[in-house]
Design a protein around this motif. Sequence first.
Motif, PDB file in Angstrom:
ATOM      1  N   THR A   1       0.044   4.808   5.787  1.00  0.00           N
ATOM      2  CA  THR A   1      -0.667   3.892   4.896  1.00  0.00           C
ATOM      3  C   THR A   1      -1.644   3.038   5.682  1.00  0.00           C
TER       4      THR A   1
ATOM      5  N   THR B   1       5.637   9.623   2.429  1.00  0.00           N
ATOM      6  CA  THR B   1       4.611   8.685   2.858  1.00  0.00           C
ATOM      7  C   THR B   1       5.269   7.729   3.848  1.00  0.00           C
TER       8      THR B   1
ATOM      9  N   TRP C   1       0.948   4.340  -2.648  1.00  0.00           N
ATOM     10  CA  TRP C   1       0.862   5.765  -2.326  1.00  0.00           C
ATOM     11  C   TRP C   1       2.089   6.520  -2.825  1.00  0.00           C
TER      12      TRP C   1
ATOM     13  N   GLY D   1       0.820  -1.210   0.000  1.00  0.00           N
ATOM     14  CA  GLY D   1       0.000   0.000   0.000  1.00  0.00           C
ATOM     15  C   GLY D   1       0.850   1.255   0.000  1.00  0.00           C
ATOM     16  N   MET D   2       1.945   1.239   0.789  1.00  0.00           N
ATOM     17  CA  MET D   2       2.836   2.393   0.764  1.00  0.00           C
ATOM     18  C   MET D   2       3.481   2.546  -0.604  1.00  0.00           C
TER      19      MET D   2
END
Length: 391
Positions: free
Chosen positions: A206, A201, A178, A174-175
Motif C-alpha cells: 500500500t 495486500t 485495497w 489505504g490497505m
Amino acid sequence: MLTSRPLEGITVVEFGHSVAAPYAGLILGELGADVIKVENADGGDYARGWGPPFWEGTSVMYQVLNRSKSSVSLDLKDRISGGKLHDYIVEKADVVIHNMKFGAMERLGFGSDTFVEKRPDLIYCNCGAFGNVGPLRDRPGYDPLLQAFSGLMSMMGEEGRPPVRVAVSIIDMGMGLWAAIGILAALNERNRTGNGGRVDTSLLETALGWLTVPFGNFLASGELPRKEGSGAVQIVPYQAFIARDGEIMILAGNDGLFRKLAQAIGRPDLTTDPRFMTNAGRVENRAVLLPILQKVLLDRDVAHWERLLLEAGVPHSPIQTLDQVLAHPQIEALSMLQESPDKKLRIMGLPLSFDGVRPEFTVRAPAQGQHNELVDVRPLAAEKVDAAIGG
C-alpha cells in the motif's frame, strides 16, 4: 436505481484489530454486508483502549472504525468454540478478512488453505505487514513503521528539519481500501465463475502504491526527492503561504494560473521575468520566487487574498482547523457528518453515495462478544457485556 446497501446478503467474518482490517470491514458493513468481527476473549480488539477520548467506556477510535458490525468474542485455540466458528465460516461466510501476524491464522487452523476444499467459492483476504513473501514477511508492521520503511517519511516535512509522518493512519486505511477493492473484485469474479480465492495486500504494498509517482520520478531521473513542506516537487507555486492572520494554500498549477496569481496580488511584472515565465523555470528558481510571493502575501489577511484569488480563478484554500471545517456550509451540504442511532455520537460517514443516497449510520460498534450467539458460542458474562456497553 442503485441501492445504498449493495452488499446485502453477503456475510463477512473479520479477524481484525487496530485499523486496517477493521476499516475494510467497516466499508463492507456500511455497504450492507453482515460483518461479524471476531475478537479474542481476553480484552478484545486492543483498539478499544486507545484513548481518550472514550465514549461509553470504549475509545472513540474503536467506535468509528467498527460500526455496522457484530462482535463474537472467543478463544480461537479452544477446540469447541473455535470449531463452531470454523463450521460457521464453512456454512455461511462469503468473505474472510484478517490482519493477524503472518502465519498466525494458519497456526490457529483458520488459514486460507483450511477452507479451499470445503468452500471453493469463499473469498479470503490477507492484510499483511511486509507481504506474504520475502525476508521480512514474518515482521509485524504498523502504519508509522511503514511510513518510515517505504520512504514516505523521507519526503515529509521541511528541508533541514526532522522527518514527520502523515498524521492520520494513511497506510493502514489505504490497505483497508485495497482490501475492500480486492474483495469487491473477487465477488464480481465469483458471480461470473462461481469461484472464490485468496486476495493478498499489505501495508508495504500500500505504501509503495501511494509512492507511484515519486518512485517513477526517481527511476527516471536518479534524483531523490527533496522535502518540500506543503509544496510540490514539480510545480511552483503550489504550497501554503503565511498571510497576516493565518495561512493559505495557493495552487498555480500551470502558466496561465501563475499569470492570474501575479495579477491578483499586484505583481504582474513577475510574469515577464524570464526566470518565472514557465513552470520549469519557476521550479528551477523556486528559491527566488517563493520569498517574493511570501513577502506580498504576508501584508494582508487571508480573507483579502481569498476574495482576490476567487475573482481571478486561482485555486486556493485557507488552512482550516477541524472546528472550522465542521462549521463550513459545504460540509453540511454533503451530509457526511452522521449521528449514531441514539444521537449521542457523531462521525464522518462513508465517502460514497448511490443515486444521491449515502449509506446511513444505523448500527453502533458492538460490545465485545455481544453477538456470540451467532456462532453458538457461550456468551460473555452479562456484567462484562454491560460494562462494555457502558451500562
